[in-house]
Design a protein around this motif. Structure first.
Motif, PDB file in Angstrom:
ATOM      1  N   GLN A  97       0.829  -1.204   0.000  1.00  0.00           N
ATOM      2  CA  GLN A  97       0.000   0.000   0.000  1.00  0.00           C
ATOM      3  C   GLN A  97       0.864   1.254   0.000  1.00  0.00           C
ATOM      4  OE1 GLN A  97      -3.250   0.393  -0.206  1.00  0.00           O
ATOM      5  NE2 GLN A  97      -3.135   2.592   0.030  1.00  0.00           N
ATOM      6  N   LEU A  98       1.985   1.192   0.719  1.00  0.00           N
ATOM      7  CA  LEU A  98       2.870   2.348   0.799  1.00  0.00           C
ATOM      8  C   LEU A  98       3.371   2.732  -0.587  1.00  0.00           C
ATOM      9  CD1 LEU A  98       3.825   3.967   3.217  1.00  0.00           C
ATOM     10  CD2 LEU A  98       5.915   2.657   3.199  1.00  0.00           C
ATOM     11  N   GLY A  99       3.783   1.722  -1.367  1.00  0.00           N
ATOM     12  CA  GLY A  99       4.273   2.027  -2.709  1.00  0.00           C
ATOM     13  C   GLY A  99       3.165   2.472  -3.638  1.00  0.00           C
ATOM     14  N   VAL A 100       2.076   1.718  -3.641  1.00  0.00           N
ATOM     15  CA  VAL A 100       1.010   1.982  -4.605  1.00  0.00           C
ATOM     16  C   VAL A 100       0.188   3.208  -4.209  1.00  0.00           C
ATOM     17  CG1 VAL A 100      -1.166   1.092  -5.442  1.00  0.00           C
ATOM     18  CG2 VAL A 100       0.824  -0.361  -5.427  1.00  0.00           C
ATOM     19  N   GLY A 101      -0.252   3.231  -2.948  1.00  0.00           N
ATOM     20  CA  GLY A 101      -1.210   4.256  -2.541  1.00  0.00           C
ATOM     21  C   GLY A 101      -0.603   5.634  -2.418  1.00  0.00           C
ATOM     22  N   THR A 102       0.663   5.703  -1.965  1.00  0.00           N
ATOM     23  CA  THR A 102       1.219   7.033  -1.764  1.00  0.00           C
ATOM     24  C   THR A 102       2.015   7.514  -2.969  1.00  0.00           C
ATOM     25  OG1 THR A 102       3.194   6.142  -0.755  1.00  0.00           O
ATOM     26  CG2 THR A 102       1.403   6.683   0.702  1.00  0.00           C
ATOM     27  N   ALA A 103       2.430   6.607  -3.845  1.00  0.00           N
ATOM     28  CA  ALA A 103       3.253   7.061  -4.974  1.00  0.00           C
ATOM     29  C   ALA A 103       2.566   6.862  -6.316  1.00  0.00           C
ATOM     30  CB  ALA A 103       4.600   6.343  -4.948  1.00  0.00           C
ATOM     31  N   VAL A 104       2.209   5.629  -6.653  1.00  0.00           N
ATOM     32  CA  VAL A 104       1.812   5.334  -8.028  1.00  0.00           C
ATOM     33  C   VAL A 104       0.463   5.972  -8.367  1.00  0.00           C
ATOM     34  CG1 VAL A 104       1.294   3.499  -9.646  1.00  0.00           C
ATOM     35  CG2 VAL A 104       3.162   3.220  -8.041  1.00  0.00           C
ATOM     36  N   THR A 105      -0.546   5.725  -7.537  1.00  0.00           N
ATOM     37  CA  THR A 105      -1.883   6.240  -7.872  1.00  0.00           C
ATOM     38  C   THR A 105      -1.925   7.763  -7.938  1.00  0.00           C
ATOM     39  OG1 THR A 105      -2.785   4.289  -6.778  1.00  0.00           O
ATOM     40  CG2 THR A 105      -4.318   6.056  -7.286  1.00  0.00           C
ATOM     41  N   PRO A 106      -1.438   8.496  -6.925  1.00  0.00           N
ATOM     42  CA  PRO A 106      -1.468   9.963  -7.058  1.00  0.00           C
ATOM     43  C   PRO A 106      -0.668  10.462  -8.256  1.00  0.00           C
ATOM     44  CG  PRO A 106      -1.038   9.354  -4.799  1.00  0.00           C
ATOM     45  CD  PRO A 106      -0.932   8.105  -5.599  1.00  0.00           C
ATOM     46  N   LEU A 107       0.453   9.802  -8.533  1.00  0.00           N
ATOM     47  CA  LEU A 107       1.270  10.223  -9.681  1.00  0.00           C
ATOM     48  C   LEU A 107       0.493  10.044 -10.983  1.00  0.00           C
ATOM     49  CD1 LEU A 107       3.959  11.227 -10.661  1.00  0.00           C
ATOM     50  CD2 LEU A 107       4.793   8.903 -10.695  1.00  0.00           C
ATOM     51  N   LEU A 108      -0.186   8.908 -11.117  1.00  0.00           N
ATOM     52  CA  LEU A 108      -0.980   8.668 -12.324  1.00  0.00           C
ATOM     53  C   LEU A 108      -2.060   9.732 -12.470  1.00  0.00           C
ATOM     54  CD1 LEU A 108      -1.446   4.792 -12.268  1.00  0.00           C
ATOM     55  CD2 LEU A 108      -0.125   6.117 -13.876  1.00  0.00           C
ATOM     56  N   ILE A 109      -2.706  10.086 -11.363  1.00  0.00           N
ATOM     57  CA  ILE A 109      -3.776  11.092 -11.425  1.00  0.00           C
ATOM     58  C   ILE A 109      -3.202  12.444 -11.830  1.00  0.00           C
ATOM     59  CG2 ILE A 109      -5.390  12.402  -9.990  1.00  0.00           C
ATOM     60  CD1 ILE A 109      -6.125   9.873  -8.601  1.00  0.00           C
ATOM     61  N   LEU A 110      -2.062  12.796 -11.236  1.00  0.00           N
ATOM     62  CA  LEU A 110      -1.458  14.093 -11.569  1.00  0.00           C
ATOM     63  C   LEU A 110      -1.060  14.150 -13.038  1.00  0.00           C
ATOM     64  CD1 LEU A 110       0.745  14.856  -8.447  1.00  0.00           C
ATOM     65  CD2 LEU A 110      -1.369  15.941  -9.137  1.00  0.00           C
ATOM     66  N   LEU A 111      -0.494  13.048 -13.545  1.00  0.00           N
ATOM     67  CA  LEU A 111      -0.090  13.036 -14.950  1.00  0.00           C
ATOM     68  C   LEU A 111      -1.307  13.139 -15.857  1.00  0.00           C
ATOM     69  CD1 LEU A 111       2.692  10.305 -14.873  1.00  0.00           C
ATOM     70  CD2 LEU A 111       2.982  12.732 -15.311  1.00  0.00           C
ATOM     71  N   THR A 112      -2.395  12.452 -15.484  1.00  0.00           N
ATOM     72  CA  THR A 112      -3.615  12.540 -16.287  1.00  0.00           C
ATOM     73  C   THR A 112      -4.148  13.963 -16.310  1.00  0.00           C
ATOM     74  OG1 THR A 112      -4.101  10.309 -15.546  1.00  0.00           O
ATOM     75  CG2 THR A 112      -5.863  11.502 -16.630  1.00  0.00           C
ATOM     76  N   VAL A 113      -4.142  14.607 -15.149  1.00  0.00           N
ATOM     77  CA  VAL A 113      -4.648  15.982 -15.078  1.00  0.00           C
ATOM     78  C   VAL A 113      -3.798  16.896 -15.940  1.00  0.00           C
ATOM     79  CG1 VAL A 113      -4.940  17.951 -13.554  1.00  0.00           C
ATOM     80  CG2 VAL A 113      -5.693  15.713 -12.828  1.00  0.00           C
ATOM     81  N   ARG A 114      -2.483  16.691 -15.879  1.00  0.00           N
ATOM     82  CA  ARG A 114      -1.604  17.542 -16.681  1.00  0.00           C
ATOM     83  C   ARG A 114      -1.895  17.352 -18.165  1.00  0.00           C
ATOM     84  NH1 ARG A 114       4.962  18.195 -16.539  1.00  0.00           N
ATOM     85  NH2 ARG A 114       5.101  19.101 -18.597  1.00  0.00           N
ATOM     86  N   LYS A 115      -2.088  16.106 -18.577  1.00  0.00           N
ATOM     87  CA  LYS A 115      -2.386  15.825 -19.975  1.00  0.00           C
ATOM     88  C   LYS A 115      -3.720  16.470 -20.377  1.00  0.00           C
ATOM     89  CE  LYS A 115      -2.505  13.923 -23.957  1.00  0.00           C
ATOM     90  NZ  LYS A 115      -1.596  14.387 -25.005  1.00  0.00           N
ATOM     91  N   ILE A 116      -4.726  16.295 -19.528  1.00  0.00           N
ATOM     92  CA  ILE A 116      -6.065  16.782 -19.880  1.00  0.00           C
ATOM     93  C   ILE A 116      -6.094  18.298 -19.933  1.00  0.00           C
ATOM     94  CG2 ILE A 116      -8.366  17.029 -18.887  1.00  0.00           C
ATOM     95  CD1 ILE A 116      -8.210  14.088 -18.187  1.00  0.00           C
ATOM     96  N   ARG A 117      -5.445  18.944 -18.969  1.00  0.00           N
ATOM     97  CA  ARG A 117      -5.447  20.408 -18.977  1.00  0.00           C
ATOM     98  C   ARG A 117      -4.609  20.947 -20.102  1.00  0.00           C
ATOM     99  NH1 ARG A 117      -6.042  21.642 -12.646  1.00  0.00           N
ATOM    100  NH2 ARG A 117      -8.096  20.699 -12.563  1.00  0.00           N
ATOM    101  N   GLY A 118      -3.609  20.145 -20.533  1.00  0.00           N
ATOM    102  CA  GLY A 118      -2.815  20.583 -21.663  1.00  0.00           C
ATOM    103  C   GLY A 118      -3.573  20.468 -22.968  1.00  0.00           C
TER     104      GLY A 118
END
Lengths: 255, 127, 114
Positions: B60-81
């Motif tokens: 959970q430490l690896g996935v929940g605190t790093a991978v999932t938020p990172l994926l969301i942030l990258l998606t937001v950056r792509k969508i807003r771009g």
């Protein structure tokens, strides 16, 4: 469906779920109950297979067939995301600019990167003994690699991340799990049955097939997460263009 | 530690998880939600540790605190771009000939060489 | 205390679903799905907990000492990683939707109809 109708539908359904759930909980054994018939049997079975970490034993020995399903889901998700995020006809890649990084950040990342990768390998390799294993170690390996992005920039990350190799590694590791299962079928008479010597309890070489399957899953999770993140990073950093639906169906112009 | 202390500890961490989950679900802005999700992942990892599940906590430490938020942030950056800023462009007037509405990143130093000319759609396709 | 973890799991599930239903942004909806999913981890581990027991790892533990249920931990463990992969797949779909329809608001998508 209008928003208010949807909300009311949800609230009524949610109330039913809440009541039913609460009623079901009163029928469960209490939190912290000493009665765990499945747990006790799983622990006994794991110890008889000389696996110190019983969770790994459940995942990769007692119920390895379940894990085959789970890693297939993982593989399918990576495959689907790769397919969805591939470069479309109306998109193009831009080579990102080099970015300045604070020297302290660079030093910190350069020092931490090998340590993190080593930790990931350690976690995968000791999955049968201590908490850890293919799933956790793979995630650590994948996220650790991205320290290269934090410490340097995207171009360095691309160099330390051979995507073509990782794509193949992901598929090979996913296939290796099934291949080991078939090997168990041939040698020991059942799919995913253990056919390796069980070794000495609490040693690195104990637990038969568990460390091997752990390694396969570690490679698959690690490369899968890296590939996933790579495609998302590509989308966010490199790929531009690709307008709304209208542009896609334009007839190709004559050359 | 006796059993009572651990029970209280579990209850406190559980409360933190519930609060983080509630805040995460009610945070409408995806960027802020990603931050709250990372917090939720951290509290969940803590809960799993208290519940004697180090294997799950590590995962959970690896996935929940790093991978999932990172994926969301990258998606937001792509969508807003790709769309107009704010992630909710007006769907009525898609205008593919307009240059990207994404503003040049002020943090990033502008390149010395002249900005390459944006190729026309025909050139892009023929590539 | 005997019911608290189960009810907490129920609350997390419902609040995640509420966010999902009322969402105006598909990225936010995916985040809410992750919240709803985390309720399953809480429920599983709460079911498997045993008071006064330690983690089911016998590397430095005498054989026979009480441990918590490893079966549910194995379930939750794979669930966590697979959940992240599914989140990634859904977010890839959202990116594709944004590219093809120019919106990530589910309300607008029903009006577009392809």
């Amino acid at each position: 469906m209008s928003r208010s109708v949807r909300l009311w539908l949800f609230l009524s359904a949610g109330a039913v779920i809440a009541v039913a759930f609460a009623a079901a909980c009163t029928g469960l054994p209490h939190f912290g109950t000493p009665v765990h018939p499945y747990g006790d049997r799983a622990v006994a079975a794991a110890l008889s297979r000389r696996t110190a970490n019983t969770v790994s034993s459940v995942n990769f020995d007692l119920r390895a067939f379940d894990t085959l399903g789970e890693e297939s889901i993982l593989f399918g998700a990576v495959l689907g995301a790769t397919l969805l995020l591939r470069l479309a006809r109306d998109e193009r890649k831009e080579w990102p600019e080099a970015e300045r990084v604070l020297p302290s950040t660079r030093l910190f990342g350069a020092l931490l990167l090998p340590v993190t990768l080593l930790t990931g390998v350690y976690i995968v390799a000791h999955g049968q003994l201590t908490p850890g294993g293919g799933f956790q170690g793979g995630v650590v390996l994948a996220t650790g690699l991205h320290l290269a992005y934090v410490a340097a920039d995207y171009r360095v990350l691309k160099q330390v991340r051979p995507l073509a190799v990782l794509d193949v590694a992901d598929a090979v590791a996913a296939g290796a799990f099934t291949a080991l299962g078939v090997a168990g079928l041939v040698v020991a008479g059942a799919f995913l049955a253990n056919f390796l010597p069980l070794g000495t309890f609490d040693r690195l070489s104990s637990a038969g097939l568990v460390p091997v399957l752990n390694a396969a899953v570690g490679v698959e999770v690690g490369s899968g997460v890296i590939v996933l993140l790579a495609h998302f990073l590509d989308q966010a950093v490199e790929i531009t263009g690709g307008g709304p639906a209208r542009t896609r169906f334009d007839p190709p112009e004559p050359e | 530690m006796n059993a009572n202390t651990i029970d209280i500890l579990v209850a406190v961490v559980l409360l933190a998880v519930v609060v983080a989950a509630t805040v995460a679900a009610l945070t409408r802005d995806p960027v802020r939600q990603a931050a709250v999700l990372a917090m939720l992942g951290l509290t969940l990892a803590l809960l799993f540790t208290v519940l004697q599940a180090p294997d799950v906590a590590l995962s959970q430490l690896g996935v929940g605190t790093a991978v999932t938020p990172l994926l969301i942030l990258l998606t937001v950056r792509k969508i807003r771009g790709a769309g107009s800023p704010g992630g909710q462009p007006n769907p009525g007037q898609p205008n593919p000939e307009q240059p990207d509405p994404e503003q040049p990143d002020p943090d990033r130093p502008q390149p010395d060489r002249p900005q390459p000319e944006r190729p026309s759609r025909r050139e892009r396709r023929s590539r | 205390m005997n019911l608290l973890p189960f009810l907490a799991a129920a609350w997390i599930l419902l609040v995640g679903l509420y966010g999902l239903v009322t969402s105006r942004n598909l990225v936010h909806a995916v985040g809410c799905l992750a919240v709803a999913q985390s309720s399953t981890y809480v429920l599983l581990l709460a079911v498997g907990y045993r008071r006064g027991a330690t983690a089911p790892v016998f590397a430095d533990l005498p054989v026979g000492s009480p441990v918590v249920d490893p079966v549910v931990q194995a379930l939750a463990l794979t669930d966590v990683v697979v959940g992240a992969a599914v989140t990634a797949l859904l977010l890839a779909l959202v990116i594709q939707l944004q590219k093809r329809h120019g919106t990530v608001d589910p309300q607008n998508l029903t009006e577009l109809r392809g």
